[in-house]
Write an enzyme that holds these catalytic residues in place. Structure first.
Site, PDB file in Angstrom:
ATOM      1  N   PHE A 144      -0.443   3.932  -3.961  1.00 40.27           N
ATOM      2  CA  PHE A 144      -0.694   5.261  -4.525  1.00 40.27           C
ATOM      3  C   PHE A 144       0.532   6.155  -4.513  1.00 40.27           C
ATOM      4  O   PHE A 144       0.603   7.134  -5.250  1.00 40.27           O
ATOM      5  CB  PHE A 144      -1.841   5.951  -3.740  1.00 40.27           C
ATOM      6  CG  PHE A 144      -1.396   6.561  -2.441  1.00 40.27           C
ATOM      7  CD1 PHE A 144      -0.796   7.814  -2.410  1.00 40.27           C
ATOM      8  CD2 PHE A 144      -1.529   5.878  -1.236  1.00 40.27           C
ATOM      9  CE1 PHE A 144      -0.356   8.376  -1.218  1.00 40.27           C
ATOM     10  CE2 PHE A 144      -1.093   6.428  -0.048  1.00 40.27           C
ATOM     11  CZ  PHE A 144      -0.504   7.688  -0.043  1.00 40.27           C
TER      12      PHE A 144
ATOM     13  N   ARG B 165      -6.399   5.200  -6.650  1.00 42.44           N
ATOM     14  CA  ARG B 165      -6.374   6.638  -6.354  1.00 42.44           C
ATOM     15  C   ARG B 165      -5.558   7.416  -7.378  1.00 42.44           C
ATOM     16  O   ARG B 165      -5.711   8.615  -7.517  1.00 42.44           O
ATOM     17  CB  ARG B 165      -5.780   6.872  -4.963  1.00 42.44           C
ATOM     18  CG  ARG B 165      -6.640   6.257  -3.883  1.00 42.44           C
ATOM     19  CD  ARG B 165      -6.011   6.471  -2.540  1.00 42.44           C
ATOM     20  NE  ARG B 165      -6.457   5.443  -1.617  1.00 42.44           N
ATOM     21  CZ  ARG B 165      -5.743   4.988  -0.611  1.00 42.44           C
ATOM     22  NH1 ARG B 165      -4.546   5.482  -0.383  1.00 42.44           N
ATOM     23  NH2 ARG B 165      -6.216   4.059   0.178  1.00 42.44           N
TER      24      ARG B 165
ATOM     25  N   SER C  80       0.532  -1.380   1.970  1.00 41.08           N
ATOM     26  CA  SER C  80       0.614  -1.382   3.434  1.00 41.08           C
ATOM     27  C   SER C  80       0.836  -2.814   3.956  1.00 41.08           C
ATOM     28  O   SER C  80       0.510  -3.792   3.276  1.00 41.08           O
ATOM     29  CB  SER C  80      -0.672  -0.798   4.014  1.00 41.08           C
ATOM     30  OG  SER C  80      -1.774  -1.543   3.550  1.00 41.08           O
TER      31      SER C  80
ATOM     32  N   CYS D 192       7.699   5.263   1.582  1.00 42.76           N
ATOM     33  CA  CYS D 192       8.009   4.116   2.442  1.00 42.76           C
ATOM     34  C   CYS D 192       9.434   4.204   2.974  1.00 42.76           C
ATOM     35  O   CYS D 192       9.808   3.460   3.858  1.00 42.76           O
ATOM     36  CB  CYS D 192       7.818   2.811   1.691  1.00 42.76           C
ATOM     37  SG  CYS D 192       9.013   2.610   0.381  1.00 42.76           S
TER      38      CYS D 192
HETATM   39  P1  NAD Z   1      -2.646  -0.103   0.279  1.00 45.37           P
HETATM   40  O1  NAD Z   1      -2.166  -1.312   0.948  1.00 45.37           O
HETATM   41  O2  NAD Z   1      -3.879   0.550   0.783  1.00 45.37           O
HETATM   42  O3  NAD Z   1      -2.924  -0.405  -1.281  1.00 45.37           O
HETATM   43  C1  NAD Z   1      -1.968  -1.015  -2.117  1.00 45.37           C
HETATM   44  C2  NAD Z   1      -2.679  -1.781  -3.221  1.00 45.37           C
HETATM   45  O4  NAD Z   1      -3.486  -2.814  -2.632  1.00 45.37           O
HETATM   46  C3  NAD Z   1      -3.628  -0.920  -4.064  1.00 45.37           C
HETATM   47  O5  NAD Z   1      -3.513  -1.297  -5.410  1.00 45.37           O
HETATM   48  C4  NAD Z   1      -4.998  -1.261  -3.499  1.00 45.37           C
HETATM   49  O6  NAD Z   1      -6.020  -1.162  -4.464  1.00 45.37           O
HETATM   50  C5  NAD Z   1      -4.842  -2.701  -3.044  1.00 45.37           C
HETATM   51  N1  NAD Z   1      -5.685  -3.028  -1.883  1.00 45.37           N
HETATM   52  C6  NAD Z   1      -6.091  -2.186  -0.909  1.00 45.37           C
HETATM   53  N2  NAD Z   1      -6.839  -2.848  -0.003  1.00 45.37           N
HETATM   54  C7  NAD Z   1      -6.903  -4.130  -0.415  1.00 45.37           C
HETATM   55  C8  NAD Z   1      -7.538  -5.311   0.113  1.00 45.37           C
HETATM   56  N3  NAD Z   1      -8.242  -5.275   1.236  1.00 45.37           N
HETATM   57  N4  NAD Z   1      -7.390  -6.454  -0.566  1.00 45.37           N
HETATM   58  C9  NAD Z   1      -6.674  -6.492  -1.701  1.00 45.37           C
HETATM   59  N5  NAD Z   1      -6.065  -5.422  -2.248  1.00 45.37           N
HETATM   60  C10 NAD Z   1      -6.167  -4.246  -1.622  1.00 45.37           C
HETATM   61  O7  NAD Z   1      -1.419   0.928   0.260  1.00 45.37           O
HETATM   62  P2  NAD Z   1      -1.413   2.450  -0.198  1.00 45.37           P
HETATM   63  O8  NAD Z   1      -2.131   3.268   0.821  1.00 45.37           O
HETATM   64  O9  NAD Z   1      -1.805   2.577  -1.623  1.00 45.37           O
HETATM   65  O10 NAD Z   1       0.161   2.754  -0.136  1.00 45.37           O
HETATM   66  C11 NAD Z   1       0.826   3.187   1.028  1.00 45.37           C
HETATM   67  C12 NAD Z   1       1.521   2.032   1.721  1.00 45.37           C
HETATM   68  O11 NAD Z   1       2.439   1.418   0.838  1.00 45.37           O
HETATM   69  C13 NAD Z   1       2.356   2.485   2.909  1.00 45.37           C
HETATM   70  O12 NAD Z   1       2.172   1.567   3.962  1.00 45.37           O
HETATM   71  C14 NAD Z   1       3.781   2.432   2.400  1.00 45.37           C
HETATM   72  O13 NAD Z   1       4.768   2.263   3.377  1.00 45.37           O
HETATM   73  C15 NAD Z   1       3.709   1.257   1.484  1.00 45.37           C
HETATM   74  N6  NAD Z   1       4.784   1.254   0.502  1.00 45.37           N
HETATM   75  C16 NAD Z   1       5.759   0.306   0.646  1.00 45.37           C
HETATM   76  C17 NAD Z   1       6.821   0.280  -0.252  1.00 45.37           C
HETATM   77  C18 NAD Z   1       7.901  -0.763  -0.122  1.00 45.37           C
HETATM   78  O14 NAD Z   1       8.630  -0.965  -1.094  1.00 45.37           O
HETATM   79  N7  NAD Z   1       8.015  -1.420   1.008  1.00 45.37           N
HETATM   80  C19 NAD Z   1       6.874   1.226  -1.284  1.00 45.37           C
HETATM   81  C20 NAD Z   1       5.855   2.170  -1.391  1.00 45.37           C
HETATM   82  C21 NAD Z   1       4.803   2.168  -0.488  1.00 45.37           C
END
Ligand code: NAD
Length: 499
Positions: free
Chosen positions: A149, A177, A226, A281
Site C-alpha cells: 500500500f 487498500r 511485509s 521501507c
Molecule cells: P503486506 O505484506 O500486508 O501486503 C503486500 C501485498 O501482499 C498486498 O498486495 C496484499 O494484498 C498481499 N497480501 C497480504 N496478505 C497476504 C497473504 N496472507 N497472502 C498473500 N498475499 C497477501 O504489506 P503492506 O502492509 O501493504 O506494505 C507494507 C510493508 O511493505 C512493510 O513491511 C514495508 O517495509 C514493505 N515494503 C518493502 C519494500 C521493499 O522494497 N523492501 C518497499 C515498500 C514496502
C-alpha cells in the site's frame, strides 16, 4: 459508493465474487470505495487472457515496446497532479510526497525506454572452427506483480515497466487498500499503445495471490510487502517452479558519529523518520548516536524539530510534514507499540499517542514519538513499526553501533553521518545491508542502479529495477551453431585447424 473494477483485456470489468475490501480516505476515516476481491476463477481467466496476448507483444520489436514506455512517461508527466491527488486520497500522504511517489516510478519507466540496448545478447564468432555462439534474452511469458500500500504508483511502475518492456504480459495485483492509482496507470499504459491483455490489473487478497502462485502459466512473481508475506510467497512460488523476487520489511538504522554535523543529522533523521508517517521501507526508525555526549546533543536537537512537525491531511497545503497512517488498525498497532516501549522501560521524550486534529477526529492520524534509551530486546526495536516513531539506541563505540546493525534481522537501508572518510568507507564495506547512505539518510538508488535489501528484507537473488530487473524478467538462451563450409576435413571439433 464507488465500486472499483478489475482492468482485464483493456476493459473495466466488475468483480463477480461478491467479496469486497473497503477503501478509506485515511484523513477522514471515511470509506470512499469498495474494491472487489477476485475469485480463483476470475484470476485464472485473467491469466489465460494475458497468455493469449503475450506472444504478439513479445514478437513486437524492442524498439516499439520501448516507444510505449516513452509515451507512457509523457502521459504520467501530463497526469502527475491527477495521479498524486488520487494517490493521496487513498493513502493519506502529502501532495509533494505523492508527486515524489509518481516521480520515482516514472524514472524507472524512463530507464526502460533504453531497454533495447540492455536486452542485447552476447556473440562470439569462431568459438571453434565454423562455430559461433550467441545468447539472447527472451521474456518469461506471463508474470505477476504483487504490491504494497505504501507506494501506490512507484512500486506498480517498478514492476510493470521492466516486465512489459522485456515482452512479458503482467498480472498486477495492487494493494487492496490503494487500488485506484494502479488502475489509472493501466489506463495510461493502454493510451500509450500497450495492447489489450498485456497488463491486467486484478484486485484481491490471499485467495487471489494463492491462485497466482499455483497457476502454471505464471512464470515469474515480483512481490513487495511485509517480510512474513514475502517469505511465504517466495517459498510457494519457488516450490511451484517460478522465478521469484520478494522484497520484505525493514528496520533501518542511522549511525551518528561524534564528528558528524549534528544539526544536519537531526534534520535528516526527522525527514527520514517521520516523512510519509514513517510508512516507507527506507524510513530510518533507529538513530544510533555514538557516545553519550553525541546522544545528549542529538536528542536535544531532535525534540524541538519533532515537536514542530505539522501533521495534517493532504488537502491542508504543501507545508504539511506528514499525513495519517493507512488504517485505523495501523494506528492502533502503532500506539500499542509505543505503549509497549514505555512499559519495557524506554524513555518516551516526545509522546504522539494522544494526537488529535480538529475536524479530523475520525482520521487515522498518529502524532510523532521519540524514544531515548531503547535497547535491542524491546519490541519497539525488534518490530517494524511502520509509523511516525523514532527510537534512539545509544552505543559507546562505532564498532558496537556497526555490530548492532549487523545483528539486526533486516537489511534494507542504513546510513552513517560522519566527517571521517575512513569510518564511512569502513561502514560501507562491512555493513550487511543492501543500500547504504553516507551523510545521506534515505539512500534509494537512482533508477539506473538497482534497489534491494539483504537478510529478511529480500528473498531471491536479483534486485528491483535497473539492469537486474531486465535480467529477472528475461531468460537467457545460448545458441551454439556450426556451419560446415569453413571446417577442414576430419574434425568433429577440429581444433587442430586453429594450430
Ligand atoms: P503486506 O505484506 O500486508 O501486503 C503486500 C501485498 O501482499 C498486498 O498486495 C496484499 O494484498 C498481499 N497480501 C497480504 N496478505 C497476504 C497473504 N496472507 N497472502 C498473500 N498475499 C497477501 O504489506 P503492506 O502492509 O501493504 O506494505 C507494507 C510493508 O511493505 C512493510 O513491511 C514495508 O517495509 C514493505 N515494503 C518493502 C519494500 C521493499 O522494497 N523492501 C518497499 C515498500 C514496502
Amino acid at each position: 459508493m464507488q465500486e472499483i473494477c478489475h482492468f482485464i483485456n483493456g476493459q473495466h470489468v466488475k468483480g463477480t465474487s461478491g467479496r469486497f475490501a473497503e477503501v478509506f480516505n485515511p484523513a477522514t476515516g471515511e470509506q470512499i470505495a469498495k474494491v472487489p476481491l477476485a475469485t480463483p476463477a476470475e484470476m485464472d481467466a485473467a491469466i489465460a487472457a494475458a497468455a493469449k496476448a503475450q506472444p504478439e507483444w513479445a514478437a513486437t520489436n524492442p524498439q516499439r515496446r520501448a516507444r510505449v514506455m516513452m509515451k507512457l512517461a509523457d502521459l504520467i508527466n501530463e497526469h502527475m497532479d491527477e495521479l498524486a491527488e488520487m494517490l493521496s486520497r487513498e493513502h493519506g500522504k502529502t501532495l509533494p510526497d505523492a508527486r515524489g511517489d509518481v516521480q520515482r516510478g516514472l524514472e524507472v519507466v524512463e530507464v526502460c525506454m533504453g531497454a533495447p540496448a540492455l536486452l542485447k545478447g552476447e556473440y562470439m564468432n569462431d568459438g571453434g572452427p565454423g562455430i559461433d555462439l550467441y545468447s539472447m534474452r527472451q521474456p518469461l511469458g506471463v508474470v505477476a506483480g504483487i504490491t504494497p500500500f505504501n507506494f501506490p504508483a512507484m512500486i506498480p511502475l517498478w514492476k510493470m515497466a521492466p516486465a512489459l518492456v522485456c515482452g512479458n504480459a503482467m498480472i498486477l495485483k495492487p494493494s487492496e487498500r490503494v487500488p485506484s492509482t494502479a488502475m489509472r496507470l493501466a489506463e495510461l499504459a493502454q493510451e500509450a499503445g500497450l495492447p489489450d491483455g498485456v497488463l491486467q490489473v486484478v484486485h484481491g487478497d490471499k485467495e487471489a495471490v494463492d491462485t497466482i502462485l499455483d497457476n502454471e502459466t505464471i512464470q515469474g512473481v515480483g512481490f513487495v510487502g511485509s517480510t512474513p508475506i514475502a517469505q511465504y510467497i517466495y517459498g510457494r512460488a519457488c516450490t511451484n517452479g517460478k522465478r521469484a523476487q520478494c522484497f520484505g520489511g525493514a528496520k533501518n538504522h542511522m549511525i551518528i558519529m561524534p564528528d558528524a554535523d549534528l544539526d544536519k543529522a537531526a534534520d535528516a533523521l526527522v525527514g527520514a523518520g517521520f516523512g510519509a508517517a514513517g510508512e516507507r521501507c527506507m524510513a530510518i526508525s533507529v538513530a544510533v548516536p555514538v557516545g553519550q555526549k553525541t546522544a545528549d546533543a542529538l536528542v536535544e536537537r531532535l525534540i524541538p524539530r519533532i515537536e514542530a512537525l505539522k501533521v495534517g491531511p493532504y488537502t491542508a497545503g504543501e507545508d504539511v510534514d506528514y499525513g495519517p497512517v493507512i488504517t485505523g488498525a495501523a494506528k492502533a498497532r502503532i500506539n500499542g507499540l509505543v505503549n509497549s516501549g514505555v512499559e519495557q522501560g524506554a524513555n518516551l521524550v516526545v509522546d504522539g499517542r494522544d494526537f488529535a486534529l480538529q475536524g479530523y477526529e475520525d482520521g487515522f492520524f498518529v502524532g510523532p514519538s521519540l524514544f531515548d534509551n531503547v535497547t535491542p530486546d524491546m519490541d519497539i526495536y525488534k518490530e517494524e513499526i511502520f509509523g511516525p516513531v523514532l527510537s534512539t539506541v545509544r552505543m559507546d563505540s562505532y564498532e558496537d553501533a556497526l555490530d548492532l546493525i549487523i545483528k539486526n534481522d533486516y537489511g534494507n537501508g542504513t546510513a552513517i553521518y560522519t566527517a571521517d572518510g575512513d569510518t564511512a568507507r569502513d561502514f560501507a564495506h562491512k555493513v550487511n545491508v543492501g543500500m547504504v547512505g553516507i551523510n545521506f539518510p534515505i539512500p534509494v538508488p537512482l533508477s539506473y542502479f538497482t534497489f534491494g535489501g539483504w537478510k529478511k528484507s529480500a528473498f531471491g537473488d536479483l534486485n528491483q529495477y535497473g539492469p537486474d530487473a531486465l535480467r529477472f524478467y528475461t531468460k537467457t538462451k545460448t545458441v551454439t551453431s556450426r556451419w560446415f563450409s569453413g571446417i577442414k576435413e576430419g574434425g568433429e571439433f577440429a581444433f587442430k585447424a586453429m594450430d
